[in-house]
Design a protein around this motif. Structure first.
Motif, PDB file in Angstrom:
ATOM      1  N   ILE A   1      15.606 -88.033 -13.788  1.00 48.33           N
ATOM      2  CA  ILE A   1      16.952 -88.579 -13.612  1.00 48.33           C
ATOM      3  C   ILE A   1      17.694 -88.569 -14.958  1.00 48.33           C
ATOM      4  O   ILE A   1      18.838 -88.108 -15.051  1.00 48.33           O
ATOM      5  N   LEU A   2      17.013 -89.034 -16.004  1.00 45.64           N
ATOM      6  CA  LEU A   2      17.667 -89.094 -17.319  1.00 45.64           C
ATOM      7  C   LEU A   2      18.049 -87.697 -17.798  1.00 45.64           C
ATOM      8  O   LEU A   2      19.175 -87.464 -18.248  1.00 45.64           O
TER       9      LEU A   2
ATOM     10  N   MET B   1      12.776 -81.017  -9.931  1.00 51.82           N
ATOM     11  CA  MET B   1      13.747 -81.063  -8.839  1.00 51.82           C
ATOM     12  C   MET B   1      14.713 -82.235  -9.021  1.00 51.82           C
ATOM     13  O   MET B   1      15.891 -82.121  -8.705  1.00 51.82           O
ATOM     14  N   MET B   2      14.213 -83.354  -9.527  1.00 49.70           N
ATOM     15  CA  MET B   2      15.094 -84.516  -9.719  1.00 49.70           C
ATOM     16  C   MET B   2      16.153 -84.191 -10.771  1.00 49.70           C
ATOM     17  O   MET B   2      17.336 -84.486 -10.593  1.00 49.70           O
ATOM     18  N   ALA B   3      15.702 -83.572 -11.867  1.00 46.89           N
ATOM     19  CA  ALA B   3      16.648 -83.207 -12.928  1.00 46.89           C
ATOM     20  C   ALA B   3      17.702 -82.256 -12.350  1.00 46.89           C
ATOM     21  O   ALA B   3      18.905 -82.417 -12.588  1.00 46.89           O
ATOM     22  N   TRP B   4      17.278 -81.297 -11.540  1.00 42.67           N
ATOM     23  CA  TRP B   4      18.209 -80.322 -10.969  1.00 42.67           C
ATOM     24  C   TRP B   4      19.193 -81.007 -10.006  1.00 42.67           C
ATOM     25  O   TRP B   4      20.404 -80.764 -10.062  1.00 42.67           O
TER      26      TRP B   4
ATOM     27  N   VAL C   1      20.142 -84.200  -9.836  1.00 43.18           N
ATOM     28  CA  VAL C   1      21.094 -85.087 -10.512  1.00 43.18           C
ATOM     29  C   VAL C   1      22.092 -84.267 -11.343  1.00 43.18           C
ATOM     30  O   VAL C   1      23.294 -84.544 -11.347  1.00 43.18           O
ATOM     31  N   ALA C   2      21.597 -83.218 -12.029  1.00 34.15           N
ATOM     32  CA  ALA C   2      22.493 -82.431 -12.883  1.00 34.15           C
ATOM     33  C   ALA C   2      23.539 -81.692 -12.066  1.00 34.15           C
ATOM     34  O   ALA C   2      24.696 -81.571 -12.471  1.00 34.15           O
ATOM     35  N   THR C   3      23.146 -81.195 -10.886  1.00 35.10           N
ATOM     36  CA  THR C   3      24.094 -80.385 -10.124  1.00 35.10           C
ATOM     37  C   THR C   3      24.919 -81.207  -9.136  1.00 35.10           C
ATOM     38  O   THR C   3      26.041 -80.852  -8.829  1.00 35.10           O
ATOM     39  N   LYS C   4      24.385 -82.316  -8.641  1.00 39.08           N
ATOM     40  CA  LYS C   4      25.136 -83.090  -7.636  1.00 39.08           C
ATOM     41  C   LYS C   4      25.812 -84.313  -8.242  1.00 39.08           C
ATOM     42  O   LYS C   4      26.558 -85.005  -7.576  1.00 39.08           O
ATOM     43  N   GLY C   5      25.457 -84.646  -9.467  1.00 40.33           N
ATOM     44  CA  GLY C   5      26.088 -85.807 -10.095  1.00 40.33           C
ATOM     45  C   GLY C   5      25.345 -87.093  -9.796  1.00 40.33           C
ATOM     46  O   GLY C   5      24.461 -87.124  -8.941  1.00 40.33           O
ATOM     47  N   PRO C   6      25.670 -88.177 -10.524  1.00 45.67           N
ATOM     48  CA  PRO C   6      24.923 -89.428 -10.408  1.00 45.67           C
ATOM     49  C   PRO C   6      25.080 -90.136  -9.053  1.00 45.67           C
ATOM     50  O   PRO C   6      24.268 -91.000  -8.726  1.00 45.67           O
ATOM     51  N   ASP C   7      26.097 -89.743  -8.257  1.00 40.32           N
ATOM     52  CA  ASP C   7      26.318 -90.457  -6.984  1.00 40.32           C
ATOM     53  C   ASP C   7      25.115 -90.406  -6.062  1.00 40.32           C
ATOM     54  O   ASP C   7      24.885 -91.296  -5.252  1.00 40.32           O
ATOM     55  N   ILE C   8      24.315 -89.318  -6.186  1.00 38.98           N
ATOM     56  CA  ILE C   8      23.183 -89.132  -5.286  1.00 38.98           C
ATOM     57  C   ILE C   8      22.177 -90.287  -5.401  1.00 38.98           C
ATOM     58  O   ILE C   8      21.502 -90.640  -4.441  1.00 38.98           O
TER      59      ILE C   8
ATOM     60  N   GLY D   1      18.513 -85.069 -15.977  1.00 35.66           N
ATOM     61  CA  GLY D   1      19.584 -84.555 -15.114  1.00 35.66           C
ATOM     62  C   GLY D   1      20.934 -85.120 -15.529  1.00 35.66           C
ATOM     63  O   GLY D   1      21.939 -84.392 -15.582  1.00 35.66           O
ATOM     64  N   LEU D   2      20.959 -86.425 -15.855  1.00 38.87           N
ATOM     65  CA  LEU D   2      22.226 -87.050 -16.266  1.00 38.87           C
ATOM     66  C   LEU D   2      22.736 -86.423 -17.569  1.00 38.87           C
ATOM     67  O   LEU D   2      23.932 -86.141 -17.700  1.00 38.87           O
ATOM     68  N   ILE D   3      21.800 -86.178 -18.495  1.00 40.76           N
ATOM     69  CA  ILE D   3      22.206 -85.557 -19.776  1.00 40.76           C
ATOM     70  C   ILE D   3      22.850 -84.196 -19.497  1.00 40.76           C
ATOM     71  O   ILE D   3      23.938 -83.892 -19.991  1.00 40.76           O
ATOM     72  N   CYS D   4      22.188 -83.386 -18.654  1.00 46.26           N
ATOM     73  CA  CYS D   4      22.724 -82.050 -18.362  1.00 46.26           C
ATOM     74  C   CYS D   4      24.060 -82.142 -17.624  1.00 46.26           C
ATOM     75  O   CYS D   4      24.963 -81.328 -17.828  1.00 46.26           O
ATOM     76  N   TYR D   5      24.171 -83.171 -16.745  1.00 45.31           N
ATOM     77  CA  TYR D   5      25.425 -83.325 -15.981  1.00 45.31           C
ATOM     78  C   TYR D   5      26.577 -83.647 -16.929  1.00 45.31           C
ATOM     79  O   TYR D   5      27.632 -83.013 -16.884  1.00 45.31           O
ATOM     80  N   PHE D   6      26.354 -84.627 -17.812  1.00 48.44           N
ATOM     81  CA  PHE D   6      27.451 -85.042 -18.697  1.00 48.44           C
ATOM     82  C   PHE D   6      27.694 -84.028 -19.819  1.00 48.44           C
ATOM     83  O   PHE D   6      28.804 -83.914 -20.315  1.00 48.44           O
ATOM     84  N   ALA D   7      26.646 -83.284 -20.197  1.00 49.75           N
ATOM     85  CA  ALA D   7      26.840 -82.249 -21.224  1.00 49.75           C
ATOM     86  C   ALA D   7      27.408 -80.965 -20.602  1.00 49.75           C
ATOM     87  O   ALA D   7      27.593 -79.965 -21.299  1.00 49.75           O
ATOM     88  N   LYS D   8      27.636 -81.037 -19.280  1.00 45.21           N
ATOM     89  CA  LYS D   8      28.191 -79.901 -18.518  1.00 45.21           C
ATOM     90  C   LYS D   8      27.332 -78.626 -18.642  1.00 45.21           C
ATOM     91  O   LYS D   8      27.848 -77.521 -18.779  1.00 45.21           O
ATOM     92  N   ILE D   9      26.018 -78.810 -18.609  1.00 47.42           N
ATOM     93  CA  ILE D   9      25.131 -77.631 -18.590  1.00 47.42           C
ATOM     94  C   ILE D   9      24.156 -77.701 -17.399  1.00 47.42           C
ATOM     95  O   ILE D   9      22.942 -77.512 -17.557  1.00 47.42           O
ATOM     96  N   PRO D  10      24.691 -77.961 -16.190  1.00 44.83           N
ATOM     97  CA  PRO D  10      23.778 -78.068 -15.044  1.00 44.83           C
ATOM     98  C   PRO D  10      23.033 -76.766 -14.781  1.00 44.83           C
ATOM     99  O   PRO D  10      21.921 -76.776 -14.240  1.00 44.83           O
ATOM    100  N   GLN D  11      23.643 -75.622 -15.204  1.00 48.41           N
ATOM    101  CA  GLN D  11      22.978 -74.336 -14.920  1.00 48.41           C
ATOM    102  C   GLN D  11      21.634 -74.223 -15.634  1.00 48.41           C
ATOM    103  O   GLN D  11      20.758 -73.473 -15.206  1.00 48.41           O
ATOM    104  N   PHE D  12      21.455 -75.015 -16.719  1.00 51.14           N
ATOM    105  CA  PHE D  12      20.158 -74.984 -17.401  1.00 51.14           C
ATOM    106  C   PHE D  12      19.046 -75.413 -16.439  1.00 51.14           C
ATOM    107  O   PHE D  12      17.991 -74.791 -16.356  1.00 51.14           O
TER     108      PHE D  12
END
Ligand code: ASP
Length: 410
Positions: free
Chosen positions: A19-20, A202-205, A207-214, A22-33
């Protein structure tokens, strides 16, 4: 001395780390990683889960049917037990579906992908007769290669029945099933031991791609499952204990609580068996009935698992943008009842069988990863309910049998 972390602890750490990250990648705008470099490892894990589903279902069902061979000896106890198991499990599915649909209707489950044409792509159609025909395989291998779980179950029923009918001549077949099942159980244990990797990636992916709302949605689906577990315990078990066995509901829960607590923490019906037996005897079950009903129940009677599978299926269908009709819900009741019967009384087994329900419903098995990380939390509640159901069954069957004996003596 360094102590090895237990699997649940490893999964919990993987969940939080995922989760953490994934959140970092989401806010750093690098979900594709996460999509490019983490998700493939999650996919490997899911592939292994898919691979194990057919052999597990096939062998555990045949093994279960063969072990019911003894039920002939205890004929009347046997059919009453199985009837009780089936009826309560089907009711559990209905309760699970009602609660899940209430949550879904209130818009509490999210739509993650609006997959085009994802309405219903499963092999079964709206037409009941077509559905019925599709359950019966015309080719055994086709059923295996397509992972057509309903067909696999029919094959298991036929082969298991055949082994029983062949009697002594099938001794080698019996031994073979037992041996193969032992091997497959080991392989399943190995795959489950890899779950922290699957959970983290999978959790990182997700959260990073769907955002924290999930994350909020996961709390909601857990709540839905626990409301259904609670309702089933209070409505069905205490009513059954009162009506059929004449045991006061409060006494029932009070005396069953050691087994319930043990099941909640161990997440294994099988491991809880000795405690369940003690509780059942204290509640008035007869020893011979309890020692037949409880082990069978720990293997095939899983009402908590059935509820979990129904709630999770509705949740994941909504996440995938699939809208299920009433007819399809009926299929969920049948499939989840059968899947829960095939679930072993070991930690996490119900989640593997969830793959079967999803496959039967035409939902992408990869969606499991959304709830995989919190499976332990579902598992604690469902195992507790599974064990409670076995104890209540042993009380009812004891009473039915003694009534029968009293009648015969008149
Ligand atoms: N852990 C459950 C049990 O032992 C099975 C499951 O995973 O649903 O009863």
């Amino acid at each position: 001395m360094k102590k090895k972390l237990t699997l649940p602890v490893q999964i919990a750490i993987a969940l939080i780390a995922g989760i953490l990250f994934g959140l970092i990648c989401y806010f750093a705008k690098i979900p594709q990683f996460t999509t490019n470099y983490l998700k493939p490892f999650g996919t490997i894990f899911v592939n292994l889960l898919k691979f194990i589903v057919v052999p597990v279902v096939l062998l555990s069902m045949i093994d279960g049917i063969i072990s019911m061979g003894d039920m002939k000896k205890v004929g009347s106890v046997g059919w009453k037990t199985v009837a009780y198991f089936l009826v309560t499990t089907a009711i559990a599915c209905v309760i699970g579906l009602i609660i899940a649909n209430i949550f879904n209707g209130a818009g509490l489950f999210p739509v993650l992908q609006n997959a085009e044409g994802a309405e219903w792509t499963g092999k079964t159609t709206q037409n009941f007769m077509d559905t019925l025909v599709a359950i019966f395989p015309d080719n055994m291998w086709k059923a295996f290669t397509n992972s057509d779980m309903l067909q696999v179950i029919v094959i298991a029923l036929l082969l298991g029945g055949g082994v029983l009918a062949a009697g002594e001549k099938a001794r080698m077949a019996k031994d073979l099933v037992g041996t193969l099942y032992a091997v497959i159980e080991k392989v399943m244990g190995f795959i489950i031991s890899l779950s922290p990797i699957g959970v983290f990636t999978m959790m990182a992916w997700v959260v990073a791609t769907k955002g924290p709302d999930i994350l909020g949605s996961l709390a909601l689906v857990l709540l839905a499952a626990y409301i259904a577990y609670f309702l089933h315990a209070v409505l069905v078990y205490s009513m059954a204990a009162k009506t059929f066995a004449g045991v006061n509901p409060l006494t029932f829960f009070k005396l069953a609580s050691p087994a319930m607590i043990f099941a909640f923490t161990s997440t294994s019906s099988a491991a809880t068996l000795p405690v369940s037996e003690e509780c059942a005897l204290k509640l008035g079950a007869k020893k011979d009935v309890a020692s037949f009903v409880l082990p069978l129940g720990a293997t095939i009677n899983m009402d908590g698992t059935a509820i979990y599978q129904c709630v999770a299926t509705i949740f994941l269908a909504t996440c995938s943008g699939i809208h299920l009709t009433i007819g399809q819900m009926v299929i969920i009741v049948v499939t989840a009842t059968l899947a829960s019967i095939g679930t072993a009384g070991t930690p996490g087994a119900g989640m593997i069988m969830l793959a079967m329900v999803l496959t039967a419903m035409g939902i992408d098995v990869n969606m499991i990863m959304i709830i995989y990380g919190v499976d332990r939390l579902f598992d604690m509640g469902r195992t507790c309910l599974n064990v409670t159901g076995d104890i209540s069954c042993s009380l009812c069957v004891t009473r039915w049998e003694s009534k029968k004996a009293a009648k015969a003596n008149k």
